[in-house]
Design an enzyme around this catalytic site. Structure first.
Site, PDB file in Angstrom:
ATOM      1  N   THR A 327      27.313   4.234  39.679  1.00 43.83           N
ATOM      2  CA  THR A 327      27.471   3.162  40.446  1.00 43.83           C
ATOM      3  C   THR A 327      26.781   3.172  41.761  1.00 43.83           C
ATOM      4  OG1 THR A 327      29.123   1.626  41.148  1.00 43.83           O
ATOM      5  CG2 THR A 327      29.711   3.803  41.381  1.00 43.83           C
ATOM      6  N   HIS A 379      40.109  16.743  38.273  1.00 43.23           N
ATOM      7  CA  HIS A 379      40.136  17.961  38.502  1.00 43.23           C
ATOM      8  C   HIS A 379      40.927  18.693  37.376  1.00 43.23           C
ATOM      9  CE1 HIS A 379      39.827  21.501  41.019  1.00 43.23           C
ATOM     10  NE2 HIS A 379      40.262  20.895  42.117  1.00 43.23           N
TER      11      HIS A 379
END
Length: 408
Positions: A327, A379
């Site tokens: 993006t 994560h």
């Protein structure tokens, strides 16, 4: 008698909403004429006439929810409807209806009718979606004409008190202080829900780095004219970032993977989504197999997607899937941000504005065009070490584009 059905939706789309019928019952249409528009979570689909004929019955009305391949209307091929205008009885009925309508609404003036006819289809569609009457909007076009841009961010006239089709106020004027209330589009609601879900259901973390854009800018300035002449498309920065990201994904497969329940899915292909802002909201069309694409292919693909997004012509297939997303908030002036994941993907790269900044180079201060890069990642799937090295790899490839050619 034939059946008009909703398109077959992919597995990722549960249902759709009919947002507009372009025809009425008994109306004659030609083959491939647009009959209705169905808005899904990702795109607006057009339902077209299978042949010349007449829509005999509309089964699903505007705002009705429809499922994949569900019956929405009945159609008779080869029949003659009211559009032909040769039937004297039909003309008489139409005249009677027009007279009744004129008697029922004596306040409707010829000027009002002319004003409505003068509105473009885009303005009328925007008015239908928002519930805002263009007559209550300050127009910026020639002669005060209301444009599509005016409807996207309307400035209401001081004396307007607008109500939506449902009857609830959409805007109220109190002196110079106005408020506007419009219903969310289906796409906007879906984007909001997905982004909220991504922040709540992933262990999202963002790491940053900065990249010196001067080598890339010099390369572009040197070859852009030859590139455009040879390939018929301009050389931008996005194609180099897509190719750099693809190379980095090869080196760090976890960043190209996704989580499916308790399983990790490692993808042996590279489908990069490019976030594009449209009038209807954020969409992410996907470039397939970017490892096999040239930079000219990437540039042409992105340009095509941008045009389709602007015109609302992106297909579900073009926005389905994707193993990684890029993006670019820099086109709007963003200096730094933390992009939100696009599940089930586990990482997204954010590009930002290029600004001249003083940098220390070999003990000397130089003014260089710098860009901040941001990598948001899940994560649960990606360790911090891999995320940082992935971003550093992109930085190195952008600062020394020859590495892409030499596979270094």
């Amino acid at each position: 008698m034939a059946e008009i059905k909703a398109p077959v939706f992919p597995e990722s789309v549960a249902d759709g909403t009919i947002v507009e019928w372009h025809v009425s019952e008994g109306e004659q249409v030609n083959r491939d004429d647009i009959l209705a528009e169905i808005e899904t979570d990702k795109v607006v689909l057009e339902v077209v006439a299978p042949d010349d004929g007449v829509v005999t019955k509309i089964v699903k009305q505007v705002d009705d929810i429809v499922l994949s391949d569900e019956l929405i209307a009945e159609f008779e091929a080869g029949a003659t409807g009211t559009t032909g205008g040769d039937d004297a009885a039909e003309e008489s009925k139409a005249e009677e209806k027009a007279e009744d309508k004129a008697e029922a609404k004596p306040e409707a003036s010829a000027a009002d009718e002319a004003e409505h006819k003068d509105q473009s289809p885009a303005v009328r569609k925007a008015a239908k979606e928002s519930g805002v009457d263009p007559k209550n909007v300050e127009g910026s076009g020639r002669g005060g004409r209301v444009t599509k841009q005016d409807m996207a961010n309307p400035t209401l006239k001081a004396d307007s008190s607008i109500k939506s089709d449902s009857g609830r106020p959409v805007a109220e004027s109190v002196g110079e202080r106005t408020e506007k209330r419009v219903p969310m589009t289906r796409l906007r609601k879906t984007v909001a829900n997905r982004l909220l879900s991504a922040t709540q259901e992933t262990a999202m973390l963002t790491t940053f780095n900065e990249v010196n854009m001067k080598p890339l800018m010099d390369l572009r300035a040197k070859y852009k004219d030859q590139f455009e002449k040879r390939h018929g498309t301009r050389l931008g920065f996005m194609s180099l970032f897509v190719k750099a990201a693809t190379e980095a994904l090869k080196r760090f497969p976890a960043v190209n993977a996704s989580i499916d329940g308790d399983d990790i899915v490692y993808h042996g292909y590279y489908d990069v989504g490019v976030a594009v802002s449209s009038d209807r909201g954020l969409v992410v069309p996907v470039l397939r197999d970017t490892d096999r694409m040239s930079m000219a292919d990437v540039e042409a693909g992105i340009r095509e997607f941008a045009g389709k997004a602007r015109d609302g012509k992106l297909s579900l297939q073009e926005m389905t899937g994707g193993t990684f997303t890029i993006t670019n908030g820099g086109v709007f002036g963003s200096l730094m941000s933390t992009p939100i994941l696009n599940p089930p993907q586990t990482a997204i790269l954010g590009m930002h504005a290029i600004n001249d900044r003083p940098m220390a180079v070999n003990g000397q201060v130089e003014i260089l065009p710098m860009m901040y890069l941001a990598l948001s990642y899940d994560h649960r799937m990606i360790d911090g070490k891999d995320a940082v090295q992935f971003l550093v790899t992109i930085k190195e490839l952008i600062e020394d584009p020859a590495r892409l050619l030499l596979d270094l």
